[in-house]
Design a protein around this motif. Structure first.
Motif, PDB file in Angstrom:
ATOM      1  N   ARG A 182      46.332 -75.490  62.122  1.00 55.71           N
ATOM      2  CA  ARG A 182      46.886 -76.790  62.564  1.00 55.71           C
ATOM      3  C   ARG A 182      46.317 -77.285  63.960  1.00 55.71           C
ATOM      4  O   ARG A 182      45.822 -76.071  64.443  1.00 55.71           O
ATOM      5  N   PRO A 183      46.562 -78.181  64.447  1.00 54.30           N
ATOM      6  CA  PRO A 183      45.658 -78.436  65.581  1.00 54.30           C
ATOM      7  C   PRO A 183      46.673 -78.120  66.961  1.00 54.30           C
ATOM      8  O   PRO A 183      47.756 -77.587  66.654  1.00 54.30           O
ATOM      9  N   VAL A 184      46.150 -78.383  67.866  1.00 56.72           N
ATOM     10  CA  VAL A 184      46.996 -78.056  69.135  1.00 56.72           C
ATOM     11  C   VAL A 184      48.188 -78.646  69.558  1.00 56.72           C
ATOM     12  O   VAL A 184      48.484 -79.797  69.247  1.00 56.72           O
ATOM     13  N   GLU A 185      49.295 -77.939  69.957  1.00 50.26           N
ATOM     14  CA  GLU A 185      50.476 -78.416  70.350  1.00 50.26           C
ATOM     15  C   GLU A 185      51.135 -78.146  71.406  1.00 50.26           C
ATOM     16  O   GLU A 185      50.435 -77.004  71.971  1.00 50.26           O
ATOM     17  N   GLU A 186      52.186 -78.673  71.950  1.00 51.24           N
ATOM     18  CA  GLU A 186      52.626 -78.265  73.199  1.00 51.24           C
ATOM     19  C   GLU A 186      53.149 -76.645  72.989  1.00 51.24           C
ATOM     20  O   GLU A 186      53.913 -76.218  72.075  1.00 51.24           O
ATOM     21  N   GLY A 187      53.072 -75.904  74.296  1.00 51.50           N
ATOM     22  CA  GLY A 187      53.312 -74.546  74.304  1.00 51.50           C
ATOM     23  C   GLY A 187      52.211 -73.728  73.669  1.00 51.50           C
ATOM     24  O   GLY A 187      52.530 -72.506  73.939  1.00 51.50           O
ATOM     25  N   ASP A 188      51.232 -73.978  72.969  1.00 56.00           N
ATOM     26  CA  ASP A 188      50.005 -73.237  72.734  1.00 56.00           C
ATOM     27  C   ASP A 188      49.291 -72.856  73.628  1.00 56.00           C
ATOM     28  O   ASP A 188      49.094 -73.429  74.801  1.00 56.00           O
ATOM     29  N   GLU A 189      48.387 -71.561  73.860  1.00 56.60           N
ATOM     30  CA  GLU A 189      47.413 -71.250  74.543  1.00 56.60           C
ATOM     31  C   GLU A 189      46.296 -71.360  73.924  1.00 56.60           C
ATOM     32  O   GLU A 189      46.002 -70.926  72.973  1.00 56.60           O
ATOM     33  N   VAL A 190      45.479 -72.336  74.459  1.00 59.39           N
ATOM     34  CA  VAL A 190      44.141 -72.626  74.052  1.00 59.39           C
ATOM     35  C   VAL A 190      43.097 -72.235  74.712  1.00 59.39           C
ATOM     36  O   VAL A 190      42.932 -71.988  75.849  1.00 59.39           O
ATOM     37  N   ASN A 191      42.155 -71.490  73.882  1.00 58.11           N
ATOM     38  CA  ASN A 191      40.892 -71.060  74.636  1.00 58.11           C
ATOM     39  C   ASN A 191      39.795 -72.144  74.313  1.00 58.11           C
ATOM     40  O   ASN A 191      39.741 -72.669  73.198  1.00 58.11           O
ATOM     41  N   LEU A 192      39.137 -72.769  75.641  1.00 61.40           N
ATOM     42  CA  LEU A 192      38.428 -73.754  75.313  1.00 61.40           C
ATOM     43  C   LEU A 192      37.308 -73.661  76.385  1.00 61.40           C
ATOM     44  O   LEU A 192      37.179 -72.778  77.447  1.00 61.40           O
ATOM     45  N   ASP A 193      36.134 -74.537  75.890  1.00 63.37           N
ATOM     46  CA  ASP A 193      35.029 -74.723  77.071  1.00 63.37           C
ATOM     47  C   ASP A 193      35.231 -76.170  77.467  1.00 63.37           C
ATOM     48  O   ASP A 193      35.591 -77.030  76.756  1.00 63.37           O
ATOM     49  N   TYR A 194      34.712 -76.571  78.781  1.00 64.95           N
ATOM     50  CA  TYR A 194      34.882 -77.968  79.278  1.00 64.95           C
ATOM     51  C   TYR A 194      33.801 -78.085  80.230  1.00 64.95           C
ATOM     52  O   TYR A 194      33.186 -77.055  80.867  1.00 64.95           O
ATOM     53  N   SER A 195      33.457 -79.204  80.598  1.00 66.07           N
ATOM     54  CA  SER A 195      32.345 -79.533  81.549  1.00 66.07           C
ATOM     55  C   SER A 195      32.689 -80.796  82.107  1.00 66.07           C
ATOM     56  O   SER A 195      32.822 -81.834  81.510  1.00 66.07           O
ATOM     57  N   GLY A 196      32.859 -80.975  83.442  1.00 62.41           N
ATOM     58  CA  GLY A 196      33.260 -82.080  84.108  1.00 62.41           C
ATOM     59  C   GLY A 196      32.301 -82.804  84.812  1.00 62.41           C
ATOM     60  O   GLY A 196      31.602 -82.024  85.593  1.00 62.41           O
ATOM     61  N   SER A 197      32.580 -84.253  85.010  1.00 62.31           N
ATOM     62  CA  SER A 197      31.634 -84.904  86.028  1.00 62.31           C
ATOM     63  C   SER A 197      32.256 -85.955  86.587  1.00 62.31           C
ATOM     64  O   SER A 197      33.170 -86.621  85.977  1.00 62.31           O
ATOM     65  N   VAL A 198      31.565 -86.240  87.821  1.00 60.65           N
ATOM     66  CA  VAL A 198      32.149 -87.758  88.538  1.00 60.65           C
ATOM     67  C   VAL A 198      31.146 -88.433  88.753  1.00 60.65           C
ATOM     68  O   VAL A 198      30.208 -87.962  89.406  1.00 60.65           O
ATOM     69  N   ASP A 199      31.013 -89.532  88.276  1.00 63.54           N
ATOM     70  CA  ASP A 199      30.019 -90.482  88.421  1.00 63.54           C
ATOM     71  C   ASP A 199      28.780 -90.132  87.915  1.00 63.54           C
ATOM     72  O   ASP A 199      27.770 -90.342  88.306  1.00 63.54           O
ATOM     73  N   GLY A 200      28.913 -89.354  86.709  1.00 66.71           N
ATOM     74  CA  GLY A 200      27.614 -88.883  86.175  1.00 66.71           C
ATOM     75  C   GLY A 200      27.100 -87.527  86.793  1.00 66.71           C
ATOM     76  O   GLY A 200      26.230 -87.068  86.214  1.00 66.71           O
ATOM     77  N   VAL A 201      27.858 -86.946  87.755  1.00 70.06           N
ATOM     78  CA  VAL A 201      27.456 -85.629  88.319  1.00 70.06           C
ATOM     79  C   VAL A 201      28.377 -84.648  88.242  1.00 70.06           C
ATOM     80  O   VAL A 201      29.633 -84.703  88.747  1.00 70.06           O
ATOM     81  N   LYS A 202      27.855 -83.407  87.746  1.00 74.62           N
ATOM     82  CA  LYS A 202      28.680 -82.273  87.778  1.00 74.62           C
ATOM     83  C   LYS A 202      29.301 -81.781  89.014  1.00 74.62           C
ATOM     84  O   LYS A 202      28.522 -81.958  90.053  1.00 74.62           O
ATOM     85  N   PHE A 203      30.482 -81.109  89.305  1.00 69.53           N
ATOM     86  CA  PHE A 203      30.906 -80.662  90.399  1.00 69.53           C
ATOM     87  C   PHE A 203      31.336 -79.348  90.273  1.00 69.53           C
ATOM     88  O   PHE A 203      31.633 -78.858  89.335  1.00 69.53           O
ATOM     89  N   ASP A 204      31.486 -78.638  91.581  1.00 76.29           N
ATOM     90  CA  ASP A 204      31.946 -77.431  91.670  1.00 76.29           C
ATOM     91  C   ASP A 204      33.246 -76.895  90.784  1.00 76.29           C
ATOM     92  O   ASP A 204      34.150 -77.959  91.458  1.00 76.29           O
ATOM     93  N   GLY A 205      33.334 -76.055  90.135  1.00 79.37           N
ATOM     94  CA  GLY A 205      34.544 -75.837  89.272  1.00 79.37           C
ATOM     95  C   GLY A 205      34.936 -76.597  88.508  1.00 79.37           C
ATOM     96  O   GLY A 205      36.078 -76.580  87.901  1.00 79.37           O
TER      97      GLY A 205
END
Length: 444
Positions: A158-181
């Motif tokens: 099943r997909p993710v539900e409230e209360g689940d512990e999820v192992n994930l990868d992520y990569s974030g950016s602001v205005d197209g530029v990655k930021f620390d953390g």
């Protein structure tokens, strides 16, 4: 040497001395011998110039300071001992008259240990607030036990539900530029915990293992670092695994597994009893502190400023030590809070004064009641300290010097005084929720 003692205030005295001319002349001679090798006189090698010549060149008072420094310590010590003074500051020396061939008059002012005028300290009325443990507290402790023995189950269907512990990868950016953390792999996140940026967890719900998705969130106004607050960020997220915490049923089997009891009812009753004892002990400790404070407030003590500053220094040094035990220090604390050294001193000076007054009042009660140490109490404290450092009581005690052993003896006297004050107090118990109930007096 003659001296007189004049009381200037409740905690400051002036000691006036008169040194015979012959004694001062002898001291001047010694000062000459001590210093002549450092004085240059034309026509003489260092240390060979006559005293009279040096005095003519540099002034007859050239050796006076050193002469006074030779006379003063012994005279001061004698006066302090004979008059049973207990200085708590360095003496401030003042020369009143000093002339060749004449008796020398000088004095010093010094703060002494303050007198303590006790107020009432027996039969003091205090109120102990006795709190009854709520069922919700027992339930919360049971939940903690549940979590302690909970199992983590992998979820694949099943997909993710409230209360689940999820192992994930992520990569974030602001205005197209990655930021620390903003980038991580294999990060675990409990959905619904509120541990990250608002909106980040909620948008994980519904994703399946292996699924990737881009989401947009906005950093809050109070986010640190400040260059990201109110900024919109785009995160590319991939779900690697889903797990769910499985809690055991709260039943008799659970109780027998996690405790010495066979039934949940008995286990719950034991939890309630322990929580109630803790609450009762805290209530008693709080009212005991209140009792001591009442006794301290009722006493009159004019505490010398130097004593307060010394106590303040000790208090701040202890705070710094405790911070260091946690990987912190006072300097960093002041930087983070914007406090100056002067502000820190002003903030804690009254606490230092009260701590010092408390010590002085307890000491005075010890003297008034002629309290002696309890050897059994001393032995118990030594055993506790020995256990803390991994030694036997006999081995630890054998290593104590006279001063260290005196600490335990004195601590025992303090303990006995505190118990005496408590035993003599009139203690009234009340419950915080019973607004209309009349408080009842309980045995202390």
């Amino acid at each position: 040497m003659e001296y007189t003692v004049e009381k200037l205030s409740g905690n400051k005295v002036k000691i006036s001395f008169k040194a015979p001319a012959a004694d001062f002349e002898e001291a001047v001679g010694k000062a000459y011998l001590k210093n002549r090798s450092r004085i240059s006189v034309p026509g003489f090698r260092k240390g060979k110039a006559p005293r009279k010549l040096i005095e003519r060149m540099y002034g007859e008072a050239i050796f006076y300071d050193d002469a006074l420094e030779m006379l003063f310590p012994d005279a001061y010590r004698e006066a302090v001992e004979k008059e049973d003074l207990h200085p708590v500051s360095q003496p401030e020396l003042d020369v009143e008259t000093i002339e060749p061939g004449q008796d020398v008059a000088f004095s010093c002012e010094v703060y002494v240990h303050p007198e303590v005028k006790l107020g009432e300290y027996k039969g003091i009325e205090v109120t102990r607030t006795v709190r009854t443990v709520e069922q919700s507290e027992v339930d919360e402790r049971l939940k903690q036990e549940q979590k302690r023995v909970a199992r983590s189950l992998e979820i694949a269907d099943r997909p993710v539900e409230e209360g689940d512990e999820v192992n994930l990868d992520y990569s974030g950016s602001v205005d197209g530029v990655k930021f620390d953390g903003g980038t991580a792999e294999g990060q675990k996140l409990l959905i619904g915990s509120g541990a990250v940026i608002p909106g980040f967890e909620e948008q994980r719900v519904g994703l399946s293992i292996g699924e990737e998705k881009g989401i947009t969130v906005t950093f809050p106004e109070d986010y640190h670092p400040g260059n990201l607050k109110d900024k919109a960020a785009v995160f590319h997220v991939k779900v690697n695994a889903i797990a769910r915490e499985e809690l055991p049923e709260l039943d008799d089997d659970f109780a027998s597994e996690v405790s010495e009891f066979d039934t949940l009812a008995d286990f719950s009753a034991d939890i309630r009893a322990k929580l109630q004892k803790t609450a009762d002990d805290q209530a008693t400790e709080t009212v005991r502190q209140s009792l001591v404070q009442k006794i301290v407030d009722a006493a009159e003590v004019d505490i010398p400023a130097p004593m307060v500053e010394d106590k303040l220094h000790d208090l701040l040094r202890e705070m710094d030590w405790r911070m260091q035990q946690q990987g912190f220090d006072m300097k960093r604390y002041m930087q983070l809070t914007g406090q100056t050294d002067e502000q820190m001193h002003d903030m804690y000076r009254e606490e230092a004064r009260n701590n010092l007054k408390t010590e002085l009042v307890i000491e005075e009660i010890i003297k008034a009641e002629k309290v002696e140490a309890d050897e059994a109490d001393v032995t118990k404290m030594v055993e506790e300290y020995a256990k803390a450092v991994g030694k036997s009581a006999d081995e630890f005690r054998a290593e104590l010097n006279e001063s260290q052993l005196a600490y335990f003896t004195h601590r025992s006297r303090i303990n006995r005084v505190l118990d005496m004050l408590w035993d003599s107090a009139s203690v009234t118990d009340e419950t915080p929720s019973a607004e209309t109930e009349k408080p009842t007096k309980k045995p202390a």
